[in-house]
Design a protein around this motif. Structure first.
Motif, PDB file in Angstrom:
ATOM      1  N   ASP A  48       0.702  -1.076  -0.001  1.00 29.43           N
ATOM      2  CA  ASP A  48      -0.017  -0.082  -0.022  1.00 29.43           C
ATOM      3  C   ASP A  48       0.833   1.149   0.011  1.00 29.43           C
ATOM      4  OD1 ASP A  48      -2.985   1.269   0.913  1.00 29.43           O
ATOM      5  OD2 ASP A  48      -1.440   2.360   1.725  1.00 29.43           O
ATOM      6  N   HIS A  50       0.486   4.488   0.959  1.00 28.53           N
ATOM      7  CA  HIS A  50       0.250   5.210   2.272  1.00 28.53           C
ATOM      8  C   HIS A  50       1.091   4.649   3.369  1.00 28.53           C
ATOM      9  CE1 HIS A  50      -3.247   8.248   2.206  1.00 28.53           C
ATOM     10  NE2 HIS A  50      -2.510   8.556   1.378  1.00 28.53           N
ATOM     11  N   PHE A  51       1.083   3.444   3.253  1.00 28.28           N
ATOM     12  CA  PHE A  51       1.683   2.607   4.372  1.00 28.28           C
ATOM     13  C   PHE A  51       3.219   2.765   4.013  1.00 28.28           C
ATOM     14  CE2 PHE A  51       4.127  -1.288   5.758  1.00 28.28           C
ATOM     15  CZ  PHE A  51       4.043  -0.899   7.086  1.00 28.28           C
ATOM     16  N   GLY A  74      -6.441   3.317  -1.112  1.00 25.42           N
ATOM     17  CA  GLY A  74      -8.106   3.610  -1.320  1.00 25.42           C
ATOM     18  C   GLY A  74      -8.688   2.217  -2.076  1.00 25.42           C
ATOM     19  N   LYS A  78      -9.024  -1.758  -5.666  1.00 25.04           N
ATOM     20  CA  LYS A  78      -9.902  -3.026  -5.778  1.00 25.04           C
ATOM     21  C   LYS A  78     -10.625  -3.296  -7.178  1.00 25.04           C
ATOM     22  CE  LYS A  78     -12.217  -5.173  -2.339  1.00 25.04           C
ATOM     23  NZ  LYS A  78     -12.674  -5.332  -1.189  1.00 25.04           N
ATOM     24  N   ASP A 111      -7.102  -7.996  -0.105  1.00 26.13           N
ATOM     25  CA  ASP A 111      -8.154  -8.497  -0.944  1.00 26.13           C
ATOM     26  C   ASP A 111      -7.700  -8.591  -2.427  1.00 26.13           C
ATOM     27  OD1 ASP A 111      -9.748  -8.730   1.146  1.00 26.13           O
ATOM     28  OD2 ASP A 111     -11.514  -7.579   0.268  1.00 26.13           O
ATOM     29  N   THR A 132      -3.617  -2.543   9.060  1.00 28.29           N
ATOM     30  CA  THR A 132      -4.723  -1.756   9.687  1.00 28.29           C
ATOM     31  C   THR A 132      -5.281  -2.680  10.624  1.00 28.29           C
ATOM     32  OG1 THR A 132      -6.519  -2.630   8.239  1.00 28.29           O
ATOM     33  CG2 THR A 132      -5.275  -0.476   7.611  1.00 28.29           C
ATOM     34  N   LEU A 134      -8.458  -3.285  11.222  1.00 30.81           N
ATOM     35  CA  LEU A 134      -9.601  -4.035  10.364  1.00 30.81           C
ATOM     36  C   LEU A 134      -9.069  -5.165   9.828  1.00 30.81           C
ATOM     37  CD1 LEU A 134     -12.644  -2.987   8.888  1.00 30.81           C
ATOM     38  CD2 LEU A 134     -11.048  -4.400   7.419  1.00 30.81           C
ATOM     39  N   ASP A 138      -9.819  -9.100  10.890  1.00 28.60           N
ATOM     40  CA  ASP A 138     -10.912  -9.502  10.064  1.00 28.60           C
ATOM     41  C   ASP A 138     -10.366 -10.011   8.471  1.00 28.60           C
ATOM     42  OD1 ASP A 138     -13.147 -10.213   8.899  1.00 28.60           O
ATOM     43  OD2 ASP A 138     -14.319  -8.297   9.401  1.00 28.60           O
ATOM     44  N   SER A 139     -10.063  -8.886   7.617  1.00 29.17           N
ATOM     45  CA  SER A 139     -10.009  -9.123   6.491  1.00 29.17           C
ATOM     46  C   SER A 139      -8.694 -10.282   5.987  1.00 29.17           C
ATOM     47  CB  SER A 139      -9.738  -7.951   5.492  1.00 29.17           C
ATOM     48  OG  SER A 139      -8.738  -7.305   5.885  1.00 29.17           O
ATOM     49  N   LYS A 144     -11.068 -14.918   1.906  1.00 35.24           N
ATOM     50  CA  LYS A 144     -11.937 -14.420   0.768  1.00 35.24           C
ATOM     51  C   LYS A 144     -10.921 -13.204   0.277  1.00 35.24           C
ATOM     52  CE  LYS A 144     -16.755 -14.547   2.652  1.00 35.24           C
ATOM     53  NZ  LYS A 144     -17.859 -13.872   3.022  1.00 35.24           N
ATOM     54  N   LYS A 153     -19.618  -4.078  -4.673  1.00 32.70           N
ATOM     55  CA  LYS A 153     -18.474  -4.385  -3.908  1.00 32.70           C
ATOM     56  C   LYS A 153     -18.128  -5.965  -3.943  1.00 32.70           C
ATOM     57  CE  LYS A 153     -16.647  -2.733  -0.278  1.00 32.70           C
ATOM     58  NZ  LYS A 153     -16.173  -2.196   1.056  1.00 32.70           N
ATOM     59  N   SER A 174       1.126   4.124  12.874  1.00 35.29           N
ATOM     60  CA  SER A 174       1.167   5.224  11.865  1.00 35.29           C
ATOM     61  C   SER A 174      -0.263   5.367  11.396  1.00 35.29           C
ATOM     62  CB  SER A 174       2.146   5.139  10.779  1.00 35.29           C
ATOM     63  OG  SER A 174       1.912   3.797  10.324  1.00 35.29           O
ATOM     64  N   PRO A 176      -4.113   6.486  10.781  1.00 29.65           N
ATOM     65  CA  PRO A 176      -4.905   7.528  11.631  1.00 29.65           C
ATOM     66  C   PRO A 176      -5.954   6.809  12.341  1.00 29.65           C
ATOM     67  CG  PRO A 176      -4.658   7.469   8.960  1.00 29.65           C
ATOM     68  CD  PRO A 176      -4.031   6.307   9.383  1.00 29.65           C
ATOM     69  N   LYS A 227     -12.721 -15.762  14.378  1.00 30.04           N
ATOM     70  CA  LYS A 227     -13.070 -15.886  13.106  1.00 30.04           C
ATOM     71  C   LYS A 227     -12.475 -17.250  12.650  1.00 30.04           C
ATOM     72  CE  LYS A 227     -13.026 -13.880   8.398  1.00 30.04           C
ATOM     73  NZ  LYS A 227     -12.581 -12.611   7.810  1.00 30.04           N
TER      74      LYS A 227
HETATM   75  N1  LIG Z   1     -11.666 -10.559   3.018  1.00 29.38           N
HETATM   76  C1  LIG Z   1     -12.489 -10.274   3.835  1.00 29.38           C
HETATM   77  O1  LIG Z   1     -12.559 -11.055   4.837  1.00 29.38           O
HETATM   78  C2  LIG Z   1     -12.688  -8.887   4.295  1.00 29.38           C
HETATM   79  C3  LIG Z   1     -13.334  -8.417   5.365  1.00 29.38           C
HETATM   80  C4  LIG Z   1     -13.563  -7.316   5.947  1.00 29.38           C
HETATM   81  C5  LIG Z   1     -13.015  -6.064   5.059  1.00 29.38           C
HETATM   82  N2  LIG Z   1     -12.651  -6.612   3.714  1.00 29.38           N
HETATM   83  C6  LIG Z   1     -12.382  -5.372   2.906  1.00 29.38           C
HETATM   84  O2  LIG Z   1     -11.158  -4.578   3.405  1.00 29.38           O
HETATM   85  C7  LIG Z   1     -11.372  -3.435   2.973  1.00 29.38           C
HETATM   86  C8  LIG Z   1     -11.062  -2.281   4.157  1.00 29.38           C
HETATM   87  O3  LIG Z   1     -10.090  -2.493   4.573  1.00 29.38           O
HETATM   88  P1  LIG Z   1      -9.128  -1.472   5.661  1.00 29.38           P
HETATM   89  O4  LIG Z   1     -10.159  -0.966   6.542  1.00 29.38           O
HETATM   90  O5  LIG Z   1      -7.911  -1.928   6.073  1.00 29.38           O
HETATM   91  O6  LIG Z   1      -8.979  -0.210   4.359  1.00 29.38           O
HETATM   92  P2  LIG Z   1      -7.723   0.190   3.577  1.00 29.38           P
HETATM   93  O7  LIG Z   1      -6.874  -1.076   3.126  1.00 29.38           O
HETATM   94  O8  LIG Z   1      -8.149   0.912   2.616  1.00 29.38           O
HETATM   95  O9  LIG Z   1      -6.724   0.892   4.674  1.00 29.38           O
HETATM   96  C9  LIG Z   1      -7.369   2.130   5.095  1.00 29.38           C
HETATM   97  C10 LIG Z   1      -6.299   3.365   4.933  1.00 29.38           C
HETATM   98  O10 LIG Z   1      -5.004   3.102   5.811  1.00 29.38           O
HETATM   99  C11 LIG Z   1      -3.903   3.318   5.058  1.00 29.38           C
HETATM  100  N3  LIG Z   1      -2.818   2.664   5.817  1.00 29.38           N
HETATM  101  C12 LIG Z   1      -3.011   1.220   6.036  1.00 29.38           C
HETATM  102  N4  LIG Z   1      -2.226   0.909   6.898  1.00 29.38           N
HETATM  103  C13 LIG Z   1      -1.677   1.778   7.394  1.00 29.38           C
HETATM  104  C14 LIG Z   1      -0.651   1.993   8.360  1.00 29.38           C
HETATM  105  N5  LIG Z   1      -0.225   1.062   9.183  1.00 29.38           N
HETATM  106  N6  LIG Z   1      -0.300   3.255   8.557  1.00 29.38           N
HETATM  107  C15 LIG Z   1      -0.717   4.488   7.751  1.00 29.38           C
HETATM  108  N7  LIG Z   1      -1.803   4.299   6.611  1.00 29.38           N
HETATM  109  C16 LIG Z   1      -2.265   3.090   6.535  1.00 29.38           C
HETATM  110  C17 LIG Z   1      -4.304   3.099   3.741  1.00 29.38           C
HETATM  111  O11 LIG Z   1      -3.343   3.560   2.528  1.00 29.38           O
HETATM  112  C18 LIG Z   1      -5.689   3.435   3.604  1.00 29.38           C
HETATM  113  O12 LIG Z   1      -5.740   4.706   3.118  1.00 29.38           O
HETATM  114  C19 LIG Z   1     -12.431  -3.281   2.162  1.00 29.38           C
HETATM  115  O13 LIG Z   1     -12.297  -3.378   0.763  1.00 29.38           O
HETATM  116  C20 LIG Z   1     -13.279  -4.314   2.374  1.00 29.38           C
HETATM  117  O14 LIG Z   1     -14.351  -4.820   1.759  1.00 29.38           O
HETATM  118  C21 LIG Z   1     -12.237  -7.736   3.482  1.00 29.38           C
END
Ligand SMILES: NC(=O)c1ccc[n+]([C@@H]2O[C@H](COP(=O)([O-])OP(=O)(O)OC[C@H]3O[C@@H](n4cnc5c(N)ncnc54)[C@H](O)[C@@H]3O)[C@@H](O)[C@H]2O)c1
Length: 368
Positions: A48, A50-51, A74, A78, A111, A132, A134, A138-139, A144, A153, A174, A176, A227
């Motif tokens: 990524d 930003h990362f 962003g 995807k 993903d 992240t 999340l 989770d993901s 998936k 989506k 780092s 947000p 999970k």
């Molecule tokens: N596969 C699955 O089982 C599953 C489950 C839940 C969600 N998802 C998917 O996950 C996606 C959302 O994931 P997300 O919330 O991680 O969002 P993301 O991957 O978009 O990350 C969020 C933001 O944080 C930034 N970022 C990431 N890590 C950072 C770090 N350590 N320091 C600074 N900035 C950082 C990224 O550049 C982005 O701007 C969606 O597309 C969703 O559909 C998939």
């Protein structure tokens, strides 16, 4: 200093893999990559944007000596465009069937990279380094993978389990604050669907968790365990009304509709899920369930992480209902909800009266 705080195994026969949770895991990961490379296996990284800029030292440790492709930050990544970029990058990097791909980023890169790995040469090995909250809870777990189409989506994708997941909590330093909070919505979801103790622990802690909280590794472990258990029982979401993987959608039937109607980007996914969790709790109560906890427990918990419990701007009830029926989770036109007997004990239900659903929507600010 390296601290491997927790490890757990997702048991799926020959597709089993470990989830390693700790801090300062860069050496662990780069050592692992070196070992694979020494076996003659060629690897590549999708990272990524930003990362990479936010954590250059860690990133360099992972990508030095191995081809890497920077993915724009962003949800827009995807996409078919980035998927094609990924495939072409693997070809240019001479990845053969013994090769491997590492995803470094949040759910978006995870993903996308997962689907690149699933589809390239009919599938190559894939590793997840979630960055992240999340993606850690989770993901990155469960296999998936996929991308979006204009029509919706995650419409293109497949199941492709990673071979290992490293959740390095230092990477969250780092992230947000708003993104951290969005991840907390998924943590609260796990408590509400399967772990009342977790929910109560969150409720009782006087200070909100942050990336440096000592309690965080255990918490991530607990979420991943829930999970893993669900995925082990229902890897491909075939369980129907028994629940299985569908239980992970607690709050999501409402949340996805909110994201869609408000316009993608208005809410972070976790923020829409937070409102969805309030909706799921209210629906459960309208059905005569969830009597042991008061609604204020949920509202206070979500609010302590700056998560919304009400729609930011009113949207039309009819639009929300329409969006719910268009969800790909709807089977044969029947809408299924995940509700709770009590906090920590979720189940699936069909045939909910539409006036109850309307009452729920109105309670979070939907208008006629
Ligand atoms: N596969 C699955 O089982 C599953 C489950 C839940 C969600 N998802 C998917 O996950 C996606 C959302 O994931 P997300 O919330 O991680 O969002 P993301 O991957 O978009 O990350 C969020 C933001 O944080 C930034 N970022 C990431 N890590 C950072 C770090 N350590 N320091 C600074 N900035 C950082 C990224 O550049 C982005 O701007 C969606 O597309 C969703 O559909 C998939």
């Amino acid at each position: 200093m390296k601290q491997l705080a927790r490890e757990l195994q997702v048991n799926l026969g020959e597709r089993s893999y470990p989830i390693r949770i700790g801090r300062d895991l860069g050496n662990d990961i780069s050592g692992f990559i070196t070992a694979l490379t020494k076996e003659g296996r060629q690897g590549a990284v999708l990272i990524d944007d930003h990362f990479l800029n936010s954590q250059p030292e860690f990133s360099q440790q992972i990508i030095s000596g191995i081809p890497h492709l920077i993915i724009p930050s962003g949800e827009g990544s995807k996409s078919v465009e980035q998927l094609t970029r990924g495939w072409n990058f693997l070809t240019a990097s001479k990845i053969d069937r013994s090769g491997f791909l590492i995803a470094v980023g949040g759910g978006v890169v995870g993903d996308l990279a997962g689907f690149v790995a699933a589809s390239y040469l009919r599938g190559v090995s894939f590793y997840q380094v979630p960055t992240t909250l999340l993606s850690m809870v989770d993901s990155s777990v469960g296999g998936k993978t996929g991308i979006n189409l204009e029509a919706g989506k995650n419409l293109i994708g497949s199941f492709h389990q990673p071979d290992c997941v490293w959740a390095d909590l230092d990477l969250l330093n780092s992230l947000p604050a708003r993104e951290f909070s969005a991840g907390m919505a998924e943590v609260v979801k796990y408590g509400m669907l399967a772990d009342r103790g977790l929910f109560e622990q969150l409720l009782d802690s006087s200070v909100a968790l942050c990336p440096s909280s000592p309690a965080l590794p255990e918490l991530i472990h607990r979420c991943c365990s829930i999970k893993a258990k669900i995925v082990q029982a229902d890897e491909r979401e075939m369980s129907g009304l028994q629940g299985g993987r569908a239980l992970l959608n607690l709050g999501h039937t409402f949340g996805h509709a909110i994201e869609k109607v408000a316009g993608y980007g208005t809410y972070l996914h976790g923020e829409a899920v937070a409102i969805g969790l309030v909706c799921a709790f209210r629906l459960s109560q309208f059905l005569g369930k969830c009597t042991k906890h008061s609604e204020s427990d949920i509202l206070n918990l979500l609010t302590s992480y700056n998560l919304p419990c009400l729609l930011k701007e009113p949207v039309k009830l009819a639009d929300l209902n329409l969006a719910m029926y268009a969800d790909k989770k709807v089977k044969r036109g029947v809408l299924r909800f995940v509700v709770m007997e009590e906090i920590g004990d979720a189940y699936c239900i069909e045939g909910v009266q539409s006036d109850l659903v309307d009452r729920v929507w109105t309670s979070v600010g939907a208008i006629a």
